[in-house]
Write an enzyme that holds these catalytic residues in place. Structure first.
Site, PDB file in Angstrom:
ATOM      1  N   ARG A   5       0.812  -1.222   0.000  1.00 37.65           N
ATOM      2  CA  ARG A   5       0.000   0.000   0.000  1.00 37.65           C
ATOM      3  C   ARG A   5       0.844   1.270   0.000  1.00 37.65           C
ATOM      4  NH1 ARG A   5      -3.497   2.908   4.155  1.00 37.65           N
ATOM      5  NH2 ARG A   5      -5.440   3.449   3.070  1.00 37.65           N
ATOM      6  N   ILE A  19      -7.235   7.673  -0.449  1.00 34.44           N
ATOM      7  CA  ILE A  19      -7.061   6.228  -0.583  1.00 34.44           C
ATOM      8  C   ILE A  19      -7.875   5.618   0.544  1.00 34.44           C
ATOM      9  CG2 ILE A  19      -4.902   6.365   0.753  1.00 34.44           C
ATOM     10  CD1 ILE A  19      -3.955   3.832  -0.663  1.00 34.44           C
ATOM     11  N   SER A  20      -8.716   4.669   0.221  1.00 30.42           N
ATOM     12  CA  SER A  20      -9.681   4.156   1.186  1.00 30.42           C
ATOM     13  C   SER A  20      -9.027   3.381   2.327  1.00 30.42           C
ATOM     14  CB  SER A  20     -10.701   3.246   0.491  1.00 30.42           C
ATOM     15  OG  SER A  20     -11.541   3.998  -0.358  1.00 30.42           O
ATOM     16  N   GLN A  21      -9.720   3.350   3.440  1.00 29.76           N
ATOM     17  CA  GLN A  21      -9.322   2.583   4.615  1.00 29.76           C
ATOM     18  C   GLN A  21      -9.141   1.116   4.225  1.00 29.76           C
ATOM     19  OE1 GLN A  21     -12.518   2.631   7.362  1.00 29.76           O
ATOM     20  NE2 GLN A  21     -11.514   1.342   8.900  1.00 29.76           N
ATOM     21  N   PRO A  22      -8.051   0.468   4.649  1.00 30.87           N
ATOM     22  CA  PRO A  22      -7.817  -0.933   4.269  1.00 30.87           C
ATOM     23  C   PRO A  22      -8.992  -1.860   4.571  1.00 30.87           C
ATOM     24  CG  PRO A  22      -5.837  -0.023   5.231  1.00 30.87           C
ATOM     25  CD  PRO A  22      -6.907   1.021   5.396  1.00 30.87           C
TER      26      PRO A  22
END
Length: 289
Positions: free
Chosen positions: A112, A138-141
């Site tokens: 990431r 960038i989205s939360q994992p």
């Protein structure tokens, strides 16, 4: 649409952890799915060894190779640190309820931090969305893994469409679990950024498109799965019509109060919807910029 009750392949053979530039990765801190509420303090990682997760099988054509560790003289090499913290991130996602081993394996394989600005790379494995420029994130994992798990539903994904490429991270994860991935980005600098980020990974089954995601990609339809990385008041009808019969679409819906929505196409003119958990995404917008 009717209401129902609640009830990849990817040779990433040239992954590098870009260790010289991003030497330290800090421990994950649980924060909501919004870049504006990220924690300001982080402690060094102190995690027990996580249980192993399955990695995507080579029968899917996935052959990602881990970056080679440095000689023994540098046991704290950043590649080793990144791999360890990434595994801890995957364990946390599993603890939050994601059970799909193929999805967890993909999250473990895709680095990431290489999708983020150098200054934010130390926060790459925090469970939070982070800014990537142009008022996007960038989205939360956890959310990435959760949405893909719901869309996959334990089945095989032949062709998937992503709306909102952003920096390219979720597209890389999707390419681990689906045979073909198409991703659309409406912001030209982000489209170029994603191409630059993905180039070292050499992902042969991923196609990036610059265009209006609300229109979908009819020339490549139909899709077994569609995933949206931006929230609108409702899912555009054009996207619903590009699903195969039995195909599943996962999208955030709402403005201030948002939730994940699962929509399954059950007939030529019939779809079923299911409301999932709360979330927070940037707004879905038409056109290109």
């Amino acid at each position: 649409m009717t209401e129902k009750n609640r009830t990849f392949p990817l040779p990433l053979s040239s992954v590098t952890d870009k260790g010289a530039r991003k030497a330290t990765v800090f421990a994950p801190v649980a924060t909501p799915q919004t870049a504006t509420q990220n924690a300001a303090r982080y402690a060094p990682p102190q995690h027990p060894a996580p249980r192993p997760v399955a990695t995507p099988s080579k029968s899917h054509g996935y052959a990602l190779e881990r970056a080679q560790p440095a000689p023994a003289a540098a046991p704290r090499d950043s590649a080793l640190v990144s791999a360890a913290v990434r595994r801890a991130m995957v364990q946390r996602i599993a603890n939050q309820g994601v059970q799909d081993q193929l999805v967890l394996g993909a999250m473990d394989q895709v680095p990431r931090h290489i999708f983020m600005d150098e200054g934010l790379a130390p926060q790459a494995y925090v469970d939070a969305s982070l800014p990537i420029g142009h008022h996007q994130t960038i989205s939360q994992p956890y959310i990435v893994a959760r949405m893909i798990e719901v869309m996959r539903n334990g089945g095989q994904l032949k062709r998937v469409l992503e709306i909102g490429t952003g920096c390219g991270y979720q597209a890389a994860v999707l390419a681990c679990v689906a045979q073909e991935v198409y991703s659309i980005e409406r912001i030209k600098p982000l489209h170029e950024l994603a191409k630059a980020n993905l180039r070292p990974l050499r992902v042969p089954n991923l196609r990036l498109h610059y265009g209006d995601g609300m229109l979908g990609l009819p020339q490549a339809a139909p899709f077994d799965g569609i995933i949206l990385a931006a929230a609108g008041m409702e899912v555009p009808q054009a996207l619903l019509e590009q699903l195969t019969i039995g195909g599943r679409l996962v999208a955030p819906v709402g403005v201030r109060a948002q939730h994940l929505e699962l929509i399954t196409r059950i007939g030529k003119t019939e779809w079923a919807s299911q409301t999932l958990e709360d979330c927070h995404f940037v707004p879905l917008r038409p056109g290109v910029v």
